[in-house]
Design an enzyme around this catalytic site. Structure first.
Site, PDB file in Angstrom:
ATOM      1  N   GLY A  69       0.816  -1.202   0.000  1.00 14.28           N
ATOM      2  CA  GLY A  69       0.000   0.000   0.000  1.00 14.28           C
ATOM      3  C   GLY A  69       0.850   1.253   0.000  1.00 14.28           C
ATOM      4  N   ALA A 195      -3.576  -4.937   0.892  1.00 14.95           N
ATOM      5  CA  ALA A 195      -4.295  -6.196   1.093  1.00 14.95           C
ATOM      6  C   ALA A 195      -4.249  -6.689   2.528  1.00 14.95           C
ATOM      7  CB  ALA A 195      -3.735  -7.267   0.156  1.00 14.95           C
ATOM      8  N   CYS A 320       5.103   7.261  23.760  1.00 15.58           N
ATOM      9  CA  CYS A 320       5.870   6.301  24.556  1.00 15.58           C
ATOM     10  C   CYS A 320       6.145   5.010  23.799  1.00 15.58           C
ATOM     11  CB  CYS A 320       5.114   5.975  25.841  1.00 15.58           C
ATOM     12  SG  CYS A 320       4.651   7.413  26.813  1.00 15.58           S
TER      13      CYS A 320
END
Length: 460
Positions: A69, A195, A320
């Site tokens: 992606g 995906a 953190c």
């Protein structure tokens, strides 16, 4: 062990597993070749493209498969900016886009382009009018995610797309988080997805470019995937990705109703059982499976470790838990609390009993972490309130500066101030957020010899 981090990577869908194994036997050959094995591979690739295009809502020849992606986002932004370089070099994007969009925008600016960041409200949504106001005569591309990956808020894609169309600006929509739950509203020019967010295998992304959108692929030219994604196609993974997308979408409507009820329960029970907690994101216009909340006086990394010890896998946008030690850009843009941040994203099939057990365990874990950090239970009374106080929290990471502020706020008179000296970047976000949650006034930030001085006025 309950896995509650589907927003990072959903478990492999059974259909994806079946399709992957079958394609390993049938789709290993080069789909560009004309012999029997190549033709068989080409049929599998074409069928996968048609299935994915149907889910996206585009033509098969408008969609290509990429290696991820992130690769799809980078290729989409670079190709659209290059294709419209004669129009200008301005890019508009929301403040809460995925880091892949932010990195592409930074590279564009480093190369001499310009970028406008559109702010969001406290729920994490853009104002369509503000987004439209960011479009200029030289705007080559606009970017807006369909739904946020950290807090689940859905963006007004249709409204922004209409404004972009009116201005003649193509809109790229990052649909990674939402595509498995349903189609993206019409009006986009480019769309990307990944995906592994819907239960397909990792290493497969989608890039759709509407016909008529000026697009110039960057980098060395390739013969495959219309020249937009060079390299040999990972055909078994592509087949599995397309098959699982179709399977997930077939059951998405019913599953969305079920998991939304579970998330609604988390939203309400967390607010009831955990003191000093802020549930963030839009309570209505959101993805069905995702909820994020932040706990005052809690170290997010410790909180996640303690939940993992109790067999719950969750994630966080808290500073953190970040290798950069800076607050999540999404939470920062929203102006909400970042410390003690927990993101719960339920994969399809999550059992209600697992959610109930999580809600039983969470309050105990938060209380233990707060006690370990010495967080105040109630503000201590002061027989002789001081006119003002200075708290030195230099060299100490959040939530410690906020804890120290909470310990002494009751020691100053109403109307007096507490100044917190801190050099942790998260304090810039978390101290104002604490003030809003506790009904105190955040006066502002002042320069200091080291770090910054954050001034808070006691109102009650």
């Amino acid at each position: 062990m309950p896995y509650f981090d589907a927003a990072s990577a959903a478990p492999l869908h059974p259909v994806a597993r079946q399709a992957l194994l079958a394609a390993l036997d049938e789709g290993w050959a080069d789909p560009a070749r004309l012999y029997r094995e190549g033709r068989r591979a080409r049929l599998l690739l074409d069928a996968a493209r048609e299935a994915a295009a149907e889910a996206v809502g585009c033509r098969p020849d408008e969609l290509v498969f990429t290696s991820s992606g992130t690769t799809a986002v980078h290729a989409g932004i670079a190709g659209a900016l290059s294709g419209r370089r004669r129009v200008g070099r301005h890019l508009a994007r929301s403040a809460v886009e995925h880091s892949s969009v932010l990195h592409s925008a930074a590279a564009h600016e480093a190369a001499g382009g310009s970028c406008t960041e559109v702010p969001v409200d406290r729920f994490g949504a853009v104002d369509p009018a503000a987004f439209g106001g960011a479009l200029r005569a030289d705007t080559a591309l606009a970017c807006l995610q369909s739904a946020n990956h950290e807090v689940g808020t859905e963006q007004p894609v249709a409204e922004v797309a209409a404004l972009c169309a009116e201005a003649g600006v193509p809109l790229l929509v990052d649909a990674a988080q939402s595509l498995g739950w349903g189609p993206v509203p019409a009006g986009w020019s480019l769309l990307t997805a990944s995906a592994h967010k819907w239960g397909g295998p990792a290493g497969v992304g989608l890039l759709a470019v509407r016909k008529g959108t000026r697009f110039s692929p960057q980098g060395p030219a390739g013969e495959r995937e219309s020249g937009r994604a060079p390299g040999f196609e990972n055909l078994p993974a592509i087949v599995a990705a397309a098959a699982s997308l179709r399977a997930v979408r077939d059951g998405a409507a019913a599953e969305a109703v079920r998991v939304r009820a579970l998330v609604d329960r988390i939203r309400s029970v967390v607010a009831e059982r955990v003191p000093d907690v802020e549930v963030v994101g839009d309570p209505v216009r959101r993805l069905p499976h995702l909820v994020t909340f932040s706990c005052l006086y809690v170290d997010g990394e410790t909180l996640l470790h303690e939940l993992d010890r109790r067999d719950f896998s969750v994630s966080s946008g808290s500073s953190c838990t970040s290798s950069t030690l800076t607050p999540s850009h999404v939470l920062k843009a929203m102006g909400v609390l970042s410390e003690g941040n927990v993101r719960v994203s339920l994969p399809p099939g999550t059992a209600g009993a697992d959610v109930d057990r999580f809600l039983e365990v969470l309050p105990e874990v938060v209380a233990e972490v707060r006690e370990r950090l010495g967080a105040p239970v109630t503000a201590p009374p002061s027989p002789a309130p001081a006119a003002s106080l200075v708290v030195d929290a230099l060299g100490r990471r959040c939530p410690v500066p906020v804890i120290e502020l909470a310990k002494v706020i009751g020691e100053v008179a109403v109307g007096a101030t507490v100044t917190v000296l801190a050099d942790d970047e998260a304090a810039r976000l978390d101290i104002p957020a604490w003030c809003e949650m506790r009904g105190q006034e955040y006066v502002g930030e002042e320069p200091a010899d080291r770090g910054s001085a954050y001034v808070v006025r006691r109102l009650s």
